[in-house]
Motif scaffolding. Structure first.
Motif, short mmCIF file in Angstrom:
data_model
loop_
_atom_site.label_atom_id
_atom_site.label_comp_id
_atom_site.label_asym_id
_atom_site.label_seq_id
_atom_site.Cartn_x
_atom_site.Cartn_y
_atom_site.Cartn_z
N GLY A 136 -8.28 6.17 -16.36
CA GLY A 136 -7.80 7.22 -15.47
C GLY A 136 -8.16 6.96 -14.03
N PHE A 137 -7.28 7.37 -13.13
CA PHE A 137 -7.52 7.29 -11.68
C PHE A 137 -6.81 8.48 -11.07
CE2 PHE A 137 -6.68 6.26 -7.32
CZ PHE A 137 -7.71 5.41 -6.91
N ALA A 138 -7.57 9.46 -10.56
CA ALA A 138 -6.95 10.65 -9.99
C ALA A 138 -7.82 11.18 -8.87
CB ALA A 138 -6.76 11.72 -11.06
N ARG A 139 -7.24 11.34 -7.68
CA ARG A 139 -7.99 11.82 -6.52
C ARG A 139 -7.01 11.97 -5.35
NH1 ARG A 139 -10.03 7.57 -8.57
NH2 ARG A 139 -12.10 8.49 -8.72
N ARG A 140 -7.51 12.48 -4.23
CA ARG A 140 -6.69 12.48 -3.01
C ARG A 140 -6.32 11.05 -2.65
NH1 ARG A 140 -8.83 13.40 1.48
NH2 ARG A 140 -11.00 13.07 0.84
N VAL A 141 -5.31 10.90 -1.79
CA VAL A 141 -4.80 9.56 -1.50
C VAL A 141 -4.93 9.21 -0.02
CG1 VAL A 141 -2.90 7.95 -1.91
CG2 VAL A 141 -3.18 9.91 -3.41
N PRO A 142 -6.13 9.28 0.56
CA PRO A 142 -6.32 8.62 1.86
C PRO A 142 -6.44 7.12 1.63
CG PRO A 142 -8.39 9.55 1.12
CD PRO A 142 -7.35 9.94 0.10
N SER A 143 -6.27 6.35 2.68
CA SER A 143 -6.23 4.90 2.51
C SER A 143 -7.52 4.33 1.95
CB SER A 143 -5.88 4.23 3.85
OG SER A 143 -6.86 4.56 4.83
N TYR A 144 -8.69 4.93 2.32
CA TYR A 144 -9.95 4.30 1.91
C TYR A 144 -10.20 4.40 0.41
CZ TYR A 144 -12.50 8.76 1.38
OH TYR A 144 -12.93 10.00 0.97
N LYS A 145 -9.51 5.31 -0.28
CA LYS A 145 -9.69 5.41 -1.74
C LYS A 145 -8.88 4.35 -2.50
CE LYS A 145 -10.98 10.31 -1.82
NZ LYS A 145 -12.29 10.28 -2.47
N ARG A 146 -7.97 3.68 -1.82
CA ARG A 146 -7.26 2.49 -2.31
C ARG A 146 -6.58 2.72 -3.68
NH1 ARG A 146 -11.14 -2.64 -1.23
NH2 ARG A 146 -12.51 -1.46 -2.63
N LEU A 147 -5.66 3.66 -3.67
CA LEU A 147 -4.87 3.93 -4.87
C LEU A 147 -4.23 2.67 -5.42
CD1 LEU A 147 -3.21 5.86 -6.79
CD2 LEU A 147 -1.54 6.02 -4.94
N THR A 148 -3.76 1.80 -4.55
CA THR A 148 -2.96 0.65 -4.99
C THR A 148 -3.76 -0.64 -5.09
OG1 THR A 148 -2.27 0.28 -2.70
CG2 THR A 148 -0.81 1.63 -4.08
N LEU A 149 -5.09 -0.58 -5.09
CA LEU A 149 -5.85 -1.83 -5.23
C LEU A 149 -5.49 -2.53 -6.54
CD1 LEU A 149 -8.14 -3.58 -3.95
CD2 LEU A 149 -9.71 -2.40 -5.51
N MET A 150 -5.24 -1.76 -7.57
CA MET A 150 -4.90 -2.35 -8.87
C MET A 150 -3.55 -3.08 -8.84
SD MET A 150 -3.93 1.18 -10.92
CE MET A 150 -5.21 2.18 -10.18
N LEU A 151 -2.76 -2.88 -7.78
CA LEU A 151 -1.46 -3.55 -7.67
C LEU A 151 -1.51 -4.82 -6.83
CD1 LEU A 151 0.94 -0.49 -7.04
CD2 LEU A 151 0.26 -1.53 -9.21
#
Length: 860
Positions: A509-524
């Motif tokens: 699971g990965f769920a949180r706000r999406v500012p750049s520093y949280k790096r939603l797309t690091l896995m991509l």
């Protein structure tokens, strides 16, 4: 056609069912499964279709069904038991009362958002969820907190996706009469109101709503009031919206209006006045100005001068900072603050030049044209903290400019690591499993509860985890279907959803706000490699992802779109889903259903992060960068640490390195351990890691531990200090006068000479060094200062690290206001050793020697 007016018609319940209104009116139901069961029994289908909202449920249930229930002796018995349980919970002594002591009679807890339940959508993310958990834990412990916030007409926003995967926002109108809150009323039945003077216009009017969070009242101010012009009505339109002036008005209402609302609530209800005021982030910082105004222009009692009032206010104020980056701090144009706090402004009688100074960035690198809310927060509070040990360190560095004469380690910002409210976030099946093996979920002492982790057979643990994973799969499929339908897909396009995800596949699971520093797309970073992980025939992985970007953050929206487009790929869409509109209702099945919780922020930009704590309490293992709370409590066996490339300046290179480390951990450690099962189908090594996670993290990540820490370390000491200063204000007046004297005299304070002996030319471990410091005090008394020997390990630049501080004692006094202070130190370890001597102010009412920001050092 649009309605010209809207309102909610409240149901009239049969007298036998009146207790349903009592249960619905107290938000304890949101974390109390037995009460939820009562509402589900009213009408199970309606309970689900109304979003498990008791107020909506009771407004929608048919008269016929209510009459059936009123005649059902079994149901009436269960309803009476639930009502009696709530009454006992509200009245009985809890931890705070049983602990005794002399803690504060009441604490005002101010926050711009509170995440209590999804049916009261007054939160956007972690700050609000933390505030909600703080109130719930305080209720469970009996800590006498009163929450203070705003009631936003639109809340935050609802998130949907376009066909192209772009975030779309909608702002439904919330009718207060349809929410589990009530209007605070005067004795004559009229709604209670507070007012605030505004520049060049009529006073701003706000009414006060009250939510009952168990034992804790939450006051929420609302400006949608007859008599307010439209631009005043809009002050509480939505959370974190509008321009800078709009935000200033909101924070003015929260701080100044919040104090007035507390006074009004105490007057009407007889509730004790708060002895301690807790500012949860800088948004509510103006509360300190209002408290100073109360004391300097008091209608009853003595009127204090500004400095004395400041000491009274500071002594009883706690400030918690949540941001690890300057960009996260509210800063207003100084001219705007001057406009709202001028002679006819919100706090008349408080000198504008003193207000300006409280928020001034008057330090190296500061901007003289802005007013900084965090800076004001620190200057108006005697006690301040970050929300993890690492964040405390980061905050001391970030705000060192406020105490420039002191090293970072001496900056008076402590830390209390956040926690989460277990009854809200832990699946009831896990509580029931633990209770079957002897645990007591209601007990004050949690260690015996977590010890049960070793008693539960692995087959039972794994059966429950599969049940929770299956619930998440079914919930995710429903949400994915609804999302695709809103995106314009036809039913014929959606047959694949019935097979999306699986209850038998490793779920991350990965769920949180999406500012750049949280790096939603690091896995991509390497899509082909991620696809291989998802589609591995022997050890597949599935990802459940959610998160909202701020409406004004197009960069965050692009990250979401990139993730959605990857998840839309027919090749992998059965193994990865993006669920829109992340909220409490989604989170509650998400955390228990995940095997692994992923967190990959840029270190050290995660102040604390609590989502991984919720996963851990549900038997999930964390896979995270060592940031926030994970940096503090990762022990090598309760999850996995993603190596971070802190020294790499090229952001793309850093992302590549950390993404590669993430892939390798999943490929080589996480997936192999999950799929390594015994003859019963149980991954024994995984389950042992799960047990260790519960035992090592369970007691630490609880919000009850956090609130106890606040009581012991901040609230109780603040109340004690405040009582010393406010009993007749003589203590505060003396402290203010003493500070003026010290600041005026400090230019004459000098360390003139330091000498030492006793260690010879070749000092050895065990030797005692005798130190003598000759100090001029500039007219101050020796008791006004502490002369300290600071010793530790010197770096190559002779900077002292790993320091210890010992106080020297007055040995002799000479003419010319000169004194000698002596002391000894034992050299108890080998290696480099260095020392210095410093002089700092000393007073019984100071919390830190750095409080005045002055220090005298040799050669200075």
């Amino acid at each position: 056609m649009r309605a010209i007016r809207r309102f909610t018609v409240r149901p009239v319940l049969p007298p036998a069912l009146a207790a349903l209104s009592d249960l619905a009116g107290n938000l304890r139901w949101s974390w109390h499964p037995a009460t939820q069961d009562v509402f589900a029994e009213v009408d199970g289908a309606l309970w689900e279709s109304t979003g498990r909202d008791p107020v909506r449920l009771l407004g929608a249930v048919s008269r016929t069904r209510l009459e059936e229930l009123a005649a059902d002796a079994g149901f009436l018995g269960r309803l009476a038991a639930a009502r009696a349980d709530l009454a006992a919970y509200l009245a009985e002594d809890r931890w705070y009362q049983r602990a005794g002591g002399d803690g504060p009679r009441a604490i005002g807890y101010f926050s711009p958002e509170f995440g209590i339940t999804s049916v009261l959508p007054q939160y956007s993310g972690g700050l609000g969820i933390l505030a909600g958990d703080h109130l719930k834990a305080a209720s469970d412990l009996g800590v006498p907190i009163v929450g203070v916030g705003l009631l936003y007409r639109h809340g935050y926003f609802k998130q949907a996706l376009s066909r192209e995967g772009w975030q779309q926002e909608t702002y439904p109108v919330l009718d207060p009469d349809g929410l589990p809150i009530s209007l605070l009323r005067e004795q004559d039945g009229t709604g209670a109101r507070i007012t605030i003077a505004m520049p060049d216009g009529p006073d701003l009017i706000a009414r006060i709503w009250v939510a009952s969070v168990g034992r804790v009242p939450l006051l929420m101010l609302d400006t949608d009031v007859e008599g307010n012009p439209d631009h005043y009505v809009d002050v509480t339109d939505r959370l974190y919206g509008g321009n800078s002036e709009h935000r200033l008005r909101q924070e003015l209402l929260l701080g100044v209006g919040g104090v007035r609302a507390l006074r009004t609530y105490a007057r009407i209800t007889g509730h004790p006045e708060p002895e301690v005021f807790h500012t949860n982030e800088g948004h509510a910082g103006f509360l300190g100005l209002e408290r100073i105004r109360e004391l300097t222009v008091a209608e009853d009692g003595p009127r204090l001068d500004f400095d004395t009032a400041l000491e009274v206010s500071r002594a009883s104020t706690v400030f918690t900072t949540h941001t690890p980056v300057p960009a996260g701090i509210d800063r207003f144009a100084l001219s705007l603050v001057e406009q709202y706090f001028g002679a006819a402004g919100a706090t008349p009688g408080v000198p504008l030049e003193r207000i300006r100074a409280l928020g001034a960035e008057d330090y190296d690198g500061g901007d003289p044209s802005v007013f900084n809310m965090a800076v004001m927060g620190f200057r108006l509070s005697q006690r301040a903290n970050g929300v993890s040990q690492l964040h405390g360190h980061v905050s001391r560095g970030m705000f060192n400019g406020l105490w420039p004469a002191f090293d970072e380690t001496d900056v008076p910002i402590g830390s209390i690591t956040n926690g989460v409210h277990a009854p809200t976030w832990v699946a009831r099946e896990l509580f029931e499993l633990a209770a079957r093996h002897g645990a007591d979920p209601e007990g004050d002492h949690t260690d015996p509860f977590w010890a049960v982790a070793d008693k539960v057979p692995g087959t039972e643990v794994w059966a429950v985890k599969r049940q929770l994973r299956e619930r998440l799969v079914l919930d995710a499929r429903r949400r994915v279907r609804r999302s695709w339908e809103k995106r314009g897909a036809a039913d014929a396009e959606l047959t694949w959803i019935d097979d999306a995800l699986s209850p038998d596949v490793l779920t991350i699971g990965f769920a949180r706000r999406v500012p750049s520093y949280k790096r939603l797309t690091l896995m991509l970073r390497d899509p082909a490699r991620l696809k291989r992980l998802l589609l591995d025939p022997e050890r597949p992985v599935q990802l459940v992802i959610a998160g909202k970007a701020h409406p004004a953050d197009d960069g965050g929206k692009r990250l979401i779109q990139e993730m959605v487009r990857f998840a839309d790929d027919p090749e992998v869409r059965h193994r990865i889903v993006f669920l829109p509109n992340y909220d409490i209702a989604m989170a509650q099945p998400l955390y228990p259903g995940c095997d692994v919780w992923l967190n990959n922020p840029l270190r050290p930009y995660e102040a604390c992060g609590t989502s991984g704590m919720k996963a851990a309490l549900n038997g999930g293992l964390n896979l995270s960068i060592l940031d926030g709370w994970w940096d503090e409590w990762y022990d090598g066996e309760n999850g996995w640490a993603i190596p971070s490339a802190d020294g790499v300046e090229d952001p793309d290179r850093r992302d590549d390195l950390e993404a590669d480390a993430l892939y390798r951990l999943i490929e080589q450690e996480v997936a192999p351990r999950f799929y390594d099962v015994d003859e019963d189908g149980v991954p024994t090594r995984w389950v042992e890691m799960l047990r260790h996670t519960l035992k090592s993290l369970g007691p630490k990540v609880l919000a009850t531990r956090m609130v106890r820490d606040y009581v012991r370390q901040l609230y109780a000491p603040a109340a004690a200090n405040a009582r010393r200063l406010d009993s007749d204000y003589a203590g505060a007046a003396e402290l203010a006068a003493w500070k003026r004297t010290v600041r005026a005299a400090w230019p004459g304070v000098r360390v003139e000479h330091v000498e030492s002996d006793g260690v010879g030319d070749a000092p050895e471990v065990g030797a005692t060094m005798h130190v003598r410091a000759f100090v001029a005090l500039g007219g101050l008394r020796p008791e006004d200062v502490a002369v300290q020997l600071v010793h530790g390990r010197p770096t190559g630049e002779d900077v002292l690290v790993e320091t210890t501080t010992d106080e020297l004692t007055l040995a002799e006094t000479y003419e010319g206001d000169r004194h000698r202070f002596d002391g000894d130190v034992v050299l108890d370890h080998a290696g480099a050793f260095g020392y210095t001597v410093r002089v700092v102010p000393r007073h019984a009412s100071l919390v830190s020697p750095a409080e005045l920001g002055v220090v005298a050092l040799p050669g200075a």
